[in-house]
Design an enzyme around this catalytic site. Structure first.
Site, short mmCIF file in Angstrom:
data_model
loop_
_atom_site.label_atom_id
_atom_site.label_comp_id
_atom_site.label_asym_id
_atom_site.label_seq_id
_atom_site.Cartn_x
_atom_site.Cartn_y
_atom_site.Cartn_z
N ARG A 76 0.85 -1.20 0.00
CA ARG A 76 0.00 0.00 0.00
C ARG A 76 0.88 1.25 0.00
O ARG A 76 1.70 1.43 0.90
CB ARG A 76 -0.89 0.00 1.25
CG ARG A 76 -1.67 1.29 1.39
CD ARG A 76 -2.57 1.34 2.63
NE ARG A 76 -3.22 2.63 2.65
CZ ARG A 76 -3.21 3.47 3.69
NH1 ARG A 76 -2.65 3.13 4.83
NH2 ARG A 76 -3.78 4.64 3.59
N HIS A 120 -2.93 10.98 0.78
CA HIS A 120 -2.37 10.78 2.12
C HIS A 120 -1.70 12.10 2.53
O HIS A 120 -0.48 12.16 2.72
CB HIS A 120 -1.40 9.59 2.11
CG HIS A 120 -1.14 8.99 3.46
ND1 HIS A 120 -1.24 7.63 3.71
CD2 HIS A 120 -0.79 9.54 4.65
CE1 HIS A 120 -0.94 7.38 4.98
NE2 HIS A 120 -0.66 8.54 5.57
N GLU A 166 -7.47 8.55 6.37
CA GLU A 166 -7.80 9.21 7.63
C GLU A 166 -8.31 10.65 7.49
O GLU A 166 -7.63 11.59 7.90
CB GLU A 166 -6.58 9.19 8.55
CG GLU A 166 -6.07 7.80 8.85
CD GLU A 166 -4.90 7.79 9.85
OE1 GLU A 166 -4.35 8.87 10.12
OE2 GLU A 166 -4.58 6.71 10.36
N ASN A 294 -7.11 1.73 10.14
CA ASN A 294 -5.78 2.02 10.67
C ASN A 294 -5.87 1.97 12.19
O ASN A 294 -6.46 2.86 12.81
CB ASN A 294 -5.31 3.42 10.26
CG ASN A 294 -4.93 3.51 8.79
OD1 ASN A 294 -4.96 2.50 8.08
ND2 ASN A 294 -4.57 4.70 8.34
N TYR A 296 -4.04 1.73 15.92
CA TYR A 296 -2.82 1.86 16.72
C TYR A 296 -3.06 1.71 18.21
O TYR A 296 -2.23 1.17 18.92
CB TYR A 296 -2.14 3.22 16.46
CG TYR A 296 -1.53 3.30 15.08
CD1 TYR A 296 -0.26 2.79 14.85
CD2 TYR A 296 -2.25 3.82 14.00
CE1 TYR A 296 0.31 2.82 13.59
CE2 TYR A 296 -1.69 3.86 12.74
CZ TYR A 296 -0.42 3.36 12.52
OH TYR A 296 0.13 3.37 11.27
N GLU A 352 -3.25 -0.09 8.18
CA GLU A 352 -2.06 0.31 8.95
C GLU A 352 -2.15 -0.27 10.36
O GLU A 352 -3.21 -0.22 10.99
CB GLU A 352 -1.98 1.84 9.11
CG GLU A 352 -1.53 2.59 7.89
CD GLU A 352 -1.45 4.09 8.12
OE1 GLU A 352 -1.18 4.53 9.26
OE2 GLU A 352 -1.68 4.83 7.15
C1 FCB Z 1 -1.18 7.29 10.78
C2 FCB Z 1 -0.79 7.84 9.42
C3 FCB Z 1 0.55 7.35 8.93
C4 FCB Z 1 1.58 7.27 10.04
C5 FCB Z 1 1.02 6.54 11.24
C6 FCB Z 1 2.00 6.37 12.37
O1 FCB Z 1 -2.12 8.10 11.36
O2 FCB Z 1 -1.76 7.51 8.46
O3 FCB Z 1 0.96 8.18 7.88
O4 FCB Z 1 2.05 8.50 10.36
O5 FCB Z 1 -0.14 7.19 11.69
#
Ligand code: FCB
Length: 443
Positions: A76, A120, A166, A294, A296, A352
């Site tokens: 990607r 992006h 995002e 995405n 985290y 992500e």
């Molecule tokens: C996300 C972004 C990516 C990167 C990660 C850590 O929010 O999409 O570009 O910075 O965080």
């Protein structure tokens, strides 16, 4: 393929143009809002910028060699809009288009599926200067034209497309918190930017259906698992509102054509809602094919009278990454179940997931056991979701190599490959690179 995952599962890494390409104003590329923002004093840690980044523009074949070594079947990446249209519209930059052409061809030669993100975060600076970029609803026509250009140039070979990465960040992180380009702080403007982003997503999907016969298109969102600090009625309600703000606004609206009602009412009472024209919601909710998630971390939320949403995010007590984000694999599993159930039972790709660690290069190698553990736990959470019936179809680790982490500059390392910024940007695969390679291979 990795044990327990479907045969045709996509395993890849994700990157973004401004974070890795460098060659920022080379070979006809126009400046983006990030070219400008990162040169403004005080915006980026240590005054760094993506001018050179990982120099992927010149070293992409070497980087594809790394992907081949990993055994990936997909990759990607994002297209830099001002590299192909230096002023955002009008004259194209053939050299820029050639770059993506070569990239796609090389990937396919290695049997790696290209997954293309159209936006992006690197908006052509010219569009910002001419009419405020995302602040103006006309942007949706510009975005649709740019998207059509890319469908036309690459659509014969690229089968997976993502409109936006995002939109929460391109609106609120950029226009409310002021941490990303163009660095403004104005909630009403931010909500209008969010509306224009969603409208642009819808217009691009419409064009896709007209222009491309064979392929899929989706939307990638920040996917934060939200939990209340306590079970009190106040905290539960605050969590619901905050969930609508960070998730629902960008997941529910393009699905249903309606903004999440409670939060919308709250903004309406405060006179903050965007200007919505008669066909907007229909365009915003044009059917698309998949969600990009995405993931985290989680956010813990409690009631806080004085804030406009009536909510406050509080620090949790779990171990944190170098970004200060709590490590919470259970949240990925829970979010996938929630997203599948609540957001239309669409196929999902984890577009992500990864972690910033304090990586140290010692005697030529980087022992990033923390990242290995993080990935191990998150892969297992993803597998649980699949076993529980979620239609999860792919997983893209953020990220191939250390790169320009937006406002944090190069200080945060997320890569499976270490980039030696002091030594000609040499690429050194970390231990997690080997772990991921072996994980993909095991049956
Ligand atoms: C996300 C972004 C990516 C990167 C990660 C850590 O929010 O999409 O570009 O910075 O965080």
């Amino acid at each position: 393929m990795a044990a327990g995952f479907p045969e045709d599962f996509l395993w890849g890494v994700a990157t973004a143009a401004y974070q890795i390409e460098g060659a920022d104003l080379e070979e006809g590329k126009g400046p983006s809002i990030w070219s400008d923002f990162s040169h403004k004093p005080g915006r980026i840690d240590f005054g760094e910028s993506g001018d050179v980044a990982c120099d992927h523009y010149h070293r992409f074949t070497e980087d594809i060699d790394l992907m081949t070594e990993l055994g990936l079947n997909s990759y990607r990446f994002s297209i830099s809009w001002p590299r192909v249209l230096p002023k955002g519209s009008g004259t194209t930059n053939q050299k820029g288009i050639d770059f993506y052409d070569k990239l796609v061809d090389k990937l396919l030669e290695r049997e790696i599926q290209p997954i293309v993100t159209l936006y992006h975060w690197d908006l052509p600076l010219d569009l910002q200067a001419r009419f405020g970029g995302w602040e103006c609803r006309d942007i949706s026509n510009y975005f649709a034209d740019y998207s059509s250009l890319m469908f036309y140039r690459l659509g014969d070979r690229v089968k997976y497309w993502i409109t936006l990465n995002e939109p929460y960040c391109s609106s609120h992180v950029s226009y409310l918190w002021g941490e990303h380009a163009p660095g403004k702080r104005d909630l009403k403007m931010s909500l209008s930017v969010a509306h224009n982003l969603l409208l642009s997503h819808g217009e691009a999907v419409r064009r896709f259906r007209e222009d491309v016969k064979d392929g899929l298109i989706g939307l990638t969102n920040v996917s934060t698992f939200v939990e209340p600090v306590t079970d009190s009625k106040e905290d539960l309600r605050a969590t619901k509102i905050y969930d609508q703000f960070v998730n629902g606004w960008f997941f529910e609206t393009p699905l249903t054509g309606e903004y999440p009602s409670e939060l919308f009412a709250l903004f309406e009472n405060a006179g903050l809602t965007p200007n919505i024209e008669s066909e907007d919601m229909e365009i915003i909710s044009v059917p698309f094919d998949f969600w990009g998630v995405n993931y985290y971390t989680r956010n813990l939320v409690r009631r806080e009278e004085s804030s406009i949403l009536g909510t406050e995010v509080v620090q949790g007590e779990l171990p944190k990454s170098e970004m200060g984000w709590e490590i919470y694999p259970e949240g990925l599993e829970a979010f996938l179940f929630k997203a599948y159930k609540q957001y239309g039972k669409k196929p999902i790709y984890i577009t992500e997931n990864g972690i910033a660690c304090k990586d140290k290069l010692l005697n030529g190698s980087v022992d990033d056991h923390r990242r290995i553990e993080y990935l191990r736990q998150h892969f297992s959470a993803a597998l649980n979701a699949i076993k529980g019936g979620v239609d999860l179809k792919g997983y893209f680790v953020w990220t191939l190599m250390d790169n320009f982490e937006w406002a944090r500059g190069f200080s945060k390392r997320f890569g499976l490959v270490y980039v030696d910024y002091n030594n000609d940007l040499r690429r050194i695969p970390k231990k997690s690179f080997e772990y991921f390679r072996d994980f993909i291979r095991t049956m």
